[in-house]
Design an enzyme around this catalytic site. Structure first.
Site, PDB file in Angstrom:
ATOM      1  N   CYS A 126      -3.202  -1.751  15.280  1.00  0.00           N
ATOM      2  CA  CYS A 126      -3.766  -1.425  13.966  1.00  0.00           C
ATOM      3  C   CYS A 126      -5.031  -0.591  14.082  1.00  0.00           C
ATOM      4  O   CYS A 126      -5.665  -0.529  15.129  1.00  0.00           O
ATOM      5  CB  CYS A 126      -4.152  -2.714  13.229  1.00  0.00           C
ATOM      6  N   CYS A 157      -7.596  -2.275   9.049  1.00  0.00           N
ATOM      7  CA  CYS A 157      -6.338  -2.822   8.523  1.00  0.00           C
ATOM      8  C   CYS A 157      -6.579  -4.110   7.732  1.00  0.00           C
ATOM      9  O   CYS A 157      -7.365  -4.968   8.135  1.00  0.00           O
ATOM     10  CB  CYS A 157      -5.352  -3.098   9.657  1.00  0.00           C
ATOM     11  N   THR A 165       2.090 -10.352  17.861  1.00  0.00           N
ATOM     12  CA  THR A 165       2.977  -9.617  16.949  1.00  0.00           C
ATOM     13  C   THR A 165       3.521  -8.345  17.578  1.00  0.00           C
ATOM     14  O   THR A 165       4.473  -7.752  17.075  1.00  0.00           O
ATOM     15  CB  THR A 165       2.226  -9.220  15.658  1.00  0.00           C
ATOM     16  N   ARG A 178       3.762  -1.538  18.792  1.00  0.00           N
ATOM     17  CA  ARG A 178       4.277  -0.713  17.700  1.00  0.00           C
ATOM     18  C   ARG A 178       3.195  -0.451  16.667  1.00  0.00           C
ATOM     19  O   ARG A 178       2.328  -1.306  16.436  1.00  0.00           O
ATOM     20  CB  ARG A 178       5.449  -1.427  17.009  1.00  0.00           C
ATOM     21  N   CYS A 218       1.400  -0.400  13.272  1.00  0.00           N
ATOM     22  CA  CYS A 218       1.440  -1.276  12.106  1.00  0.00           C
ATOM     23  C   CYS A 218       1.950  -0.499  10.901  1.00  0.00           C
ATOM     24  O   CYS A 218       1.556   0.641  10.666  1.00  0.00           O
ATOM     25  CB  CYS A 218       0.033  -1.805  11.834  1.00  0.00           C
ATOM     26  N   CYS A 263      -1.324  -0.295   8.050  1.00  0.00           N
ATOM     27  CA  CYS A 263      -2.447   0.646   8.168  1.00  0.00           C
ATOM     28  C   CYS A 263      -2.001   1.972   8.785  1.00  0.00           C
ATOM     29  O   CYS A 263      -2.768   2.923   8.832  1.00  0.00           O
ATOM     30  CB  CYS A 263      -3.586   0.037   8.990  1.00  0.00           C
TER      31      CYS A 263
END
Ligand SMILES: [Zn+2]
Length: 368
Positions: A44, A48, A40, A73, A75, A78
């Site tokens: 996190c 999370c 993805t 990136r 999340c 969370c």
């Protein structure tokens, strides 16, 4: 775990512990590591609530910054950057805004424009600023406008110190990381008294020899000791970079009034001391000291109560540290702070002196 966490130097056993934490969504690990998911491209916090990824796609990181460096990136669920353990970029931006405020303290500084400068919404900015600096942006602006704080706050290290004191737990890895990133040690944070001229005088007081030091803006030093020699050494130690000179008689009116006020106070005749202070302090110290001045004469508070009163219930130790660095006895009544157990705890000028001060206050308050 002493060394930095990264996916490359974790032992399989450590990785297993982290993976168990992720599976359990264990919030106790939040801030201690982050996990990124290759499929993805998101990273996190351990707690999370997102769908559990496949183990083979997961990597662990010691900080949000490391995850970002890997191109992952934050999340949106969370919000790992909101965690005080990982707001590297945000702290950086807040620090830059602090610099900007210091350099433009005389200008009008609306919250919206400061927030824009930080690249945050006004709401997020206000919240993050308070969390990281310990003061609201408005309070920080006011503090910078006070001549008293200007000298100290002009140097970037003190703001870093304030950020540390206000935003991060003591002794945590976070602190070490922040510290390293900025390339300075706590000792370097505290160069005091530069370009300041301090006049001093020592007098007999009911509690022994007392030295009072003042700049042309207010008191910066009230100390007790057995004699003038030790007192002067203490003054030098507090303000090593300042220009020190004995106060010439006749004393300026204001200075004479301050001395009278202090002596009367020590005799229990003047419960409130409203003397102008000229202090160099970090934002957090200043906040603690201001709070101490609100503790009524004859009353005491515990370190934990002061911390709670400041909205920082976990900061009792930082409060104790701020009390221990008080340079102006009596005027900033750190003697009114005691241990939660009712014990007197330490006092910079000696436990006996603390006892005498509190007894004097209780007696005077009882007869008022
Ligand atoms: Zn997440």
């Amino acid at each position: 775990m002493e060394r930095a966490i990264s996916s490359t130097n974790l032992t399989p056993a450590e990785a297993e512990v982290f993976w168990e934490a992720v599976k359990a969504r264990d919030a106790a690990w939040d801030g201690k590591f982050y996990f990124g998911v290759a499929t993805t491209g998101v990273y996190c916090r351990p707690s999370c609530k997102c769908r559990l990824p496949l183990r083979k796609n997961v990597r662990f990181f010691g900080s949000a910054e490391e995850a970002e460096e890997e191109g992952l990136r934050a999340c949106l669920r969370c919000r790992p950057l909101d965690d005080e353990a990982g707001p590297a970029k945000e702290v950086e931006r807040i620090r830059e805004v602090c610099d900007y405020i210091r350099n433009h303290a005389r200008d009008s500084l609306p919250l919206a424009s400061l927030a824009e400068r930080a690249g945050l919404s006004p709401f997020h900015f206000q919240r993050s600023f308070k969390k990281n600096v310990g003061l609201t942006p408005r309070q920080f602006v006011e503090a910078c406008r006070l001549g008293s704080l200007k000298e100290q706050l002009r140097s970037r290290p003190s703001v870093t110190d304030a950020i540390y004191e206000a935003g991060f737990g003591s002794g945590s890895r976070v602190y070490e990381r922040v510290d390293t990133r900025l390339g300075m040690t706590p000792v370097e944070y505290r160069a005091g008294g530069k370009d300041v001229s301090i006049s001093y005088v020592s007098v007999d007081s009911p509690l022994g020899r007392m030295m009072i030091g003042a700049t042309d803006r207010g008191l910066c030093f009230v100390q007790f000791a057995s004699g003038d020699g030790p007192l002067l050494r203490m003054l030098r130690a507090e303000y090593p970079a300042a220009k020190l000179q004995p106060m010439q008689e006749p004393y300026p009116d204001e200075f004479a009034q301050w001395m009278n006020a202090l002596t009367e106070h020590l005799n229990g005749q003047r419960p409130r001391l409203d003397l102008p202070l000229d202090l160099q302090a970090t934002a957090f110290q200043m906040k603690v000291w201001q709070y101490l001045q609100s503790i009524p004469y004859g009353s005491v508070r515990s370190y934990a109560e002061v911390a709670a009163g400041l909205g920082r219930p976990k900061a009792a130790r930082a409060v104790a540290r701020a009390c221990a660095t008080n340079r102006v006895a009596l005027v900033i009544p750190c003697h009114r702070v005691i241990r939660g157990t009712g014990e007197l705890a330490g006092y910079r000028w000696g436990i006996e002196l603390k006892r005498v001060l509190l007894d004097t206050e209780r007696r005077a308050a009882a007869h008022a």
